[in-house]
Structures are given as C-alpha cells and as structure tokens.
Enzyme design. Structure first.
Site, PDB file in Angstrom:
ATOM      1  CG  HIS A  22      98.457  29.263  18.246  1.00  0.00           C
ATOM      2  ND1 HIS A  22      97.486  29.868  18.998  1.00  0.00           N
ATOM      3  CD2 HIS A  22      98.123  27.953  18.175  1.00  0.00           C
ATOM      4  CE1 HIS A  22      96.596  28.965  19.368  1.00  0.00           C
ATOM      5  NE2 HIS A  22      96.955  27.792  18.872  1.00  0.00           N
ATOM      6  CG  HIS A  66      97.287  33.318  15.304  1.00  0.00           C
ATOM      7  ND1 HIS A  66      96.518  32.193  15.187  1.00  0.00           N
ATOM      8  CD2 HIS A  66      97.530  33.458  16.621  1.00  0.00           C
ATOM      9  CE1 HIS A  66      96.289  31.683  16.390  1.00  0.00           C
ATOM     10  NE2 HIS A  66      96.902  32.436  17.279  1.00  0.00           N
ATOM     11  CG  ASP A  77      98.887  34.038  19.947  1.00  0.00           C
ATOM     12  OD1 ASP A  77      97.903  34.764  19.760  1.00  0.00           O
ATOM     13  OD2 ASP A  77      98.871  32.801  19.724  1.00  0.00           O
ATOM     14  CE  LYS A 112     109.205   9.298  17.337  1.00  0.00           C
ATOM     15  NZ  LYS A 112     109.863   9.558  16.044  1.00  0.00           N
TER      16      LYS A 112
HETATM   17 MN    MN Z   1      96.941  32.022  19.427  1.00  0.00          MN
END
Ligand code: MN
Length: 171
Positions: free
Chosen positions: A9, A15, A17, A164
């Site tokens: 992410h 980071h 997750d 897109k």
């Molecule tokens: Mn996150």
C-alpha cells in the site's frame, strides 16, 4: 480455513498491510519494511484497525482525500494455520502472541507475531526456522508483483494516472 493477505500500500508512506482472518474479520498490522523470510530479521508490525473479510482481495487506488489514499496490490495471499485452536485466538491476541503457518504464493511456513512488552500497538513479525526460511535478501524487493494479477504498485499508479481505473471509495 482462515485466510491471510498482505497488501502492498503506497499511502503517505509505503507499507505492507499484513492481515489474518480471526473471528470473522481481518486483524491487521502495518509493516513499514514488509515481511522477511530470514529468521534473523524481525519486522515492526503496528496493529491497525480490523478490516472486513471482503477487503482481502482489494487491488486498486483508494481515492484522494480518503484515509490511506493511494494504490494497493495484493502482494501475497493464501491460508493461515494457527498453532492454537481457533477458540483460543482471542486470548492469544490479548496476550500478544500469535504463532501460525502460512501457505501463500510467496510466504510459506512458520511465522510468529509478538507484541512488544508494555506496548499497545507495536508487534514484531518474524520468520521461524524451517525449510521455507531464507537467508538475507528481501523477498518484497525480489518479488514486487501482485499475487493475484501481474500488476505492480507502479503499474496501478500509471493506469490510474491514465484514467484507466476508477478510484475506490472506502465505506
Ligand atoms: Mn495500509
């Protein structure tokens, strides 16, 4: 079988997750450096809000202005086998000790997630020594692609910039 997912992410900072299905939700930790398969390496994992199970396969771009705005890919996913009985996991979470085996596309074998003493949200993720452990190297750098598509974070960002793909609105 419960599932796990690791979403790469790129929000304000990049980071990973790390999410485990427990009690019908995705218990979640944000790992700044991502998981390692080297048992000598411990990675800070900061517990964050639970997510709904259906978020496990989300790839796309969280809309600007929303919490966590930015691109997301499913970096790895598969099943998780907890060492404890499912009924004991709630108490394991309270104690800050989770031990499990992952069967994903990239992460396999035994891992542990342990809360740091006298801390509320800070845990450490570590690989345990087994046949799936590796020395040195960074699996997150060596295998940057999605486990569900051939997409990378940069690829998703480009598609978004070109109009897109539409942004995703959380909640
Ligand atoms: Mn996150």
């Amino acid at each position: 079988m419960p599932l796990f997912t690791v979403q790469k992410h790129k929000a304000t900072t990049l980071h990973y997750d790390f999410r485990l299905e427990i009690d019908g939700v995705l218990k979640s930790w944000a790992i700044p450096k991502g998981p390692s398969i080297d048992p000598a390496v411990k990675r800070l994992a900061v517990q964050v809000d639970d997510h709904d199970l259906d978020y496990a396969t989300f790839e796309g771009v969280i809309e600007e202005g929303q919490y966590g705005a930015g691109p997301v890919i499913v970096w790895d996913t598969g099943i998780v086998n907890f060492k404890s009985q499912i009924s004991d996991l709630r108490s394991d979470l309270k104690k800050g000790r989770l031990e499990f085996e992952l069967d994903g596309k990239k992460l396999k074998g035994a891992f542990g997630l342990f809360r740091l003493k006298n801390q509320e949200k800070n845990w450490l993720l570590m690989k345990k020594k087994d046949a799936h452990a590796g020395k040195g190297g960074e699996i997150v750098a060596e295998r940057p692609e999605s486990a569900l598509s051939d997409q990378t974070i940069e690829g998703i960002e480009n598609l978004y910039r070109e109009g897109k793909i539409k942004p995703y609105r959380c909640g």
